[in-house]
Design an enzyme around this catalytic site. Structure first.
Site, PDB file in Angstrom:
ATOM      1  N   ASN A   7      37.145  29.928  46.762  1.00 40.83           N
ATOM      2  CA  ASN A   7      37.847  31.120  46.300  1.00 40.83           C
ATOM      3  C   ASN A   7      36.809  32.174  45.895  1.00 40.83           C
ATOM      4  O   ASN A   7      35.981  31.932  45.016  1.00 40.83           O
ATOM      5  CB  ASN A   7      38.743  30.756  45.106  1.00 40.83           C
ATOM      6  CG  ASN A   7      39.633  31.900  44.675  1.00 40.83           C
ATOM      7  OD1 ASN A   7      39.198  33.043  44.589  1.00 40.83           O
ATOM      8  ND2 ASN A   7      40.884  31.599  44.381  1.00 40.83           N
ATOM      9  N   ARG A  18      31.134  47.705  39.497  1.00 43.12           N
ATOM     10  CA  ARG A  18      30.335  48.905  39.719  1.00 43.12           C
ATOM     11  C   ARG A  18      30.983  49.874  40.706  1.00 43.12           C
ATOM     12  O   ARG A  18      30.473  50.968  40.918  1.00 43.12           O
ATOM     13  CB  ARG A  18      28.937  48.515  40.217  1.00 43.12           C
ATOM     14  CG  ARG A  18      28.080  47.844  39.169  1.00 43.12           C
ATOM     15  CD  ARG A  18      27.704  48.764  38.027  1.00 43.12           C
ATOM     16  NE  ARG A  18      26.820  49.832  38.449  1.00 43.12           N
ATOM     17  CZ  ARG A  18      25.502  49.770  38.392  1.00 43.12           C
ATOM     18  NH1 ARG A  18      24.904  48.680  37.909  1.00 43.12           N
ATOM     19  NH2 ARG A  18      24.758  50.771  38.800  1.00 43.12           N
ATOM     20  N   HIS A  43      43.054  35.397  46.280  1.00 44.93           N
ATOM     21  CA  HIS A  43      44.317  35.520  45.550  1.00 44.93           C
ATOM     22  C   HIS A  43      44.463  36.967  45.087  1.00 44.93           C
ATOM     23  O   HIS A  43      44.110  37.315  43.957  1.00 44.93           O
ATOM     24  CB  HIS A  43      44.330  34.565  44.350  1.00 44.93           C
ATOM     25  CG  HIS A  43      45.649  34.458  43.667  1.00 44.93           C
ATOM     26  ND1 HIS A  43      46.107  33.280  43.114  1.00 44.93           N
ATOM     27  CD2 HIS A  43      46.623  35.368  43.437  1.00 44.93           C
ATOM     28  CE1 HIS A  43      47.299  33.480  42.567  1.00 44.93           C
ATOM     29  NE2 HIS A  43      47.624  34.760  42.741  1.00 44.93           N
ATOM     30  N   ARG A  45      46.045  40.196  43.545  1.00 39.63           N
ATOM     31  CA  ARG A  45      47.085  40.448  42.552  1.00 39.63           C
ATOM     32  C   ARG A  45      47.479  41.917  42.605  1.00 39.63           C
ATOM     33  O   ARG A  45      46.734  42.746  43.123  1.00 39.63           O
ATOM     34  CB  ARG A  45      46.582  40.037  41.165  1.00 39.63           C
ATOM     35  CG  ARG A  45      46.536  38.507  41.022  1.00 39.63           C
ATOM     36  CD  ARG A  45      46.101  38.089  39.628  1.00 39.63           C
ATOM     37  NE  ARG A  45      46.371  36.678  39.394  1.00 39.63           N
ATOM     38  CZ  ARG A  45      45.559  35.681  39.735  1.00 39.63           C
ATOM     39  NH1 ARG A  45      44.426  35.933  40.358  1.00 39.63           N
ATOM     40  NH2 ARG A  45      45.886  34.422  39.474  1.00 39.63           N
ATOM     41  N   GLU A  70      46.509  33.208  48.616  1.00 43.28           N
ATOM     42  CA  GLU A  70      47.385  32.746  47.546  1.00 43.28           C
ATOM     43  C   GLU A  70      48.097  33.931  46.899  1.00 43.28           C
ATOM     44  O   GLU A  70      47.553  35.031  46.869  1.00 43.28           O
ATOM     45  CB  GLU A  70      46.575  32.046  46.454  1.00 43.28           C
ATOM     46  CG  GLU A  70      45.787  30.850  46.903  1.00 43.28           C
ATOM     47  CD  GLU A  70      45.003  30.223  45.757  1.00 43.28           C
ATOM     48  OE1 GLU A  70      44.621  29.053  45.900  1.00 43.28           O
ATOM     49  OE2 GLU A  70      44.768  30.907  44.737  1.00 43.28           O
ATOM     50  N   HIS A 190      42.190  24.262  40.719  1.00 41.30           N
ATOM     51  CA  HIS A 190      42.146  24.899  39.404  1.00 41.30           C
ATOM     52  C   HIS A 190      41.279  24.070  38.468  1.00 41.30           C
ATOM     53  O   HIS A 190      41.588  22.938  38.131  1.00 41.30           O
ATOM     54  CB  HIS A 190      43.520  25.099  38.769  1.00 41.30           C
ATOM     55  CG  HIS A 190      43.542  26.260  37.808  1.00 41.30           C
ATOM     56  ND1 HIS A 190      43.810  27.556  38.192  1.00 41.30           N
ATOM     57  CD2 HIS A 190      43.289  26.323  36.482  1.00 41.30           C
ATOM     58  CE1 HIS A 190      43.740  28.366  37.156  1.00 41.30           C
ATOM     59  NE2 HIS A 190      43.415  27.640  36.099  1.00 41.30           N
ATOM     60  N   ASP A 191      40.165  24.666  38.062  1.00 41.27           N
ATOM     61  CA  ASP A 191      39.223  24.079  37.107  1.00 41.27           C
ATOM     62  C   ASP A 191      38.517  22.830  37.626  1.00 41.27           C
ATOM     63  O   ASP A 191      37.937  22.072  36.831  1.00 41.27           O
ATOM     64  CB  ASP A 191      39.901  23.781  35.769  1.00 41.27           C
ATOM     65  CG  ASP A 191      40.207  25.045  34.980  1.00 41.27           C
ATOM     66  OD1 ASP A 191      39.709  26.123  35.372  1.00 41.27           O
ATOM     67  OD2 ASP A 191      40.953  24.969  33.987  1.00 41.27           O
ATOM     68  N   HIS A 214      36.069  29.767  40.419  1.00 41.30           N
ATOM     69  CA  HIS A 214      35.387  30.171  39.187  1.00 41.30           C
ATOM     70  C   HIS A 214      34.191  29.278  38.881  1.00 41.30           C
ATOM     71  O   HIS A 214      33.077  29.765  38.651  1.00 41.30           O
ATOM     72  CB  HIS A 214      36.375  30.158  38.023  1.00 41.30           C
ATOM     73  CG  HIS A 214      35.790  30.634  36.730  1.00 41.30           C
ATOM     74  ND1 HIS A 214      35.575  31.963  36.456  1.00 41.30           N
ATOM     75  CD2 HIS A 214      35.354  29.947  35.643  1.00 41.30           C
ATOM     76  CE1 HIS A 214      35.047  32.093  35.253  1.00 41.30           C
ATOM     77  NE2 HIS A 214      34.886  30.877  34.745  1.00 41.30           N
TER      78      HIS A 214
END
Length: 243
Positions: A7, A18, A43, A45, A70, A190-191, A214
């Site tokens: 991701n 920036r 993903h 948004r 996603e 996720h995580d 992440h």
């Protein structure tokens, strides 16, 4: 083999800070594939605070593995998907102001709605996955929508992993067993990170794909992007991962 889809939202966040094109998102996607990733996930948004809708269009032209898009199937999101036709669409019930994904679908309550969305997306030639908490009843209801896969929401696993990996993974094993019985493909995300990924990979039969962003980008700050992608790949290959 469990595939790694990276991701790249956080790379877009850094670029947007920036307002120019550094880092170059498209080049980052190319490099991540070259370093060994088997897919690119985004993903977008509604506020475009990281991935922009135009990024998705541009990525479709350069991603050579698999593009996974996603999002919450709002009208704008569905219009984008109809235009781009990514290889996979993962449906996530995010509120517009959500910082990150924080829950899966209630597939019992939203069964009819999801069935209509899934049929629409599959008619475009997209594989469809539904983001889901590891609850057998929700997996059963997901199967009635016609979805190809489910993606298990793994934040709870990651939170409890160090207290006891076996107990943390137990609900996911139960949900995955139901998915296999119903003929659903299995993704997770996720995580997930270099600490907890290998255990899940070894102990969750049928896991086809993980989506990681992440933690991978954070690791890359210290370990380098190429090395980090390969370390995550090692977690999914059965080899020992050494930072």
């Amino acid at each position: 083999m469990t595939k790694l889809s990276v991701n790249i939202n956080k790379i877009a966040t850094l670029r947007n800070a920036r307002g120019h094109n550094r880092p170059n998102l498209l080049q980052a996607a190319r490099d991540i594939e070259r370093f060994g990733a088997q897919g690119i996930t985004v993903h977008p948004r509604p506020d475009e605070r990281h991935i922009r809708y135009q990024d998705v269009r541009d990525l479709k032209a350069v991603v050579s593995t698999e593009l996974n898009v996603e999002g919450n199937p709002t009208p704008d999101f569905l219009d984008l998907v109809r235009e781009v036709r990514p290889e996979q669409v993962t449906l996530v019930p995010d509120a517009p102001d959500a910082i990150t994904s924080n829950a899966g679908w209630n597939t019992v309550q939203h069964q009819d709605y999801l069935r209509s969305i899934v049929a629409d997306l599959k008619s475009l030639g997209c594989r469809v996955s539904i983001f889901l908490d590891p609850v057998p009843e929700l997996v059963q209801a997901a199967a009635t929508t016609g979805t190809d896969r489910i993606e298990l929401y793994t934040e709870d696993y990651a939170r409890h992993y160090h207290a006891g990996p076996e107990a943390a993974l137990r609900p996911y094993r139960e949900a995955a067993a139901v998915a296999r019985q119903l003929g659903l493909g299995l993704n997770a995300g996720h995580d997930l990170d270099l600490d907890n990924l290998a255990y899940m990979h070894h102990n969750l039969p049928g896991l086809q794909e993980v989506s990681i962003g992440h933690a991978l980008v954070c690791d890359a700050l210290y370990l380098g992007l190429e090395n980090t992608v390969q370390l995550y790949r090692r977690c999914l290959s059965g080899l020992k991962s050494e930072k």
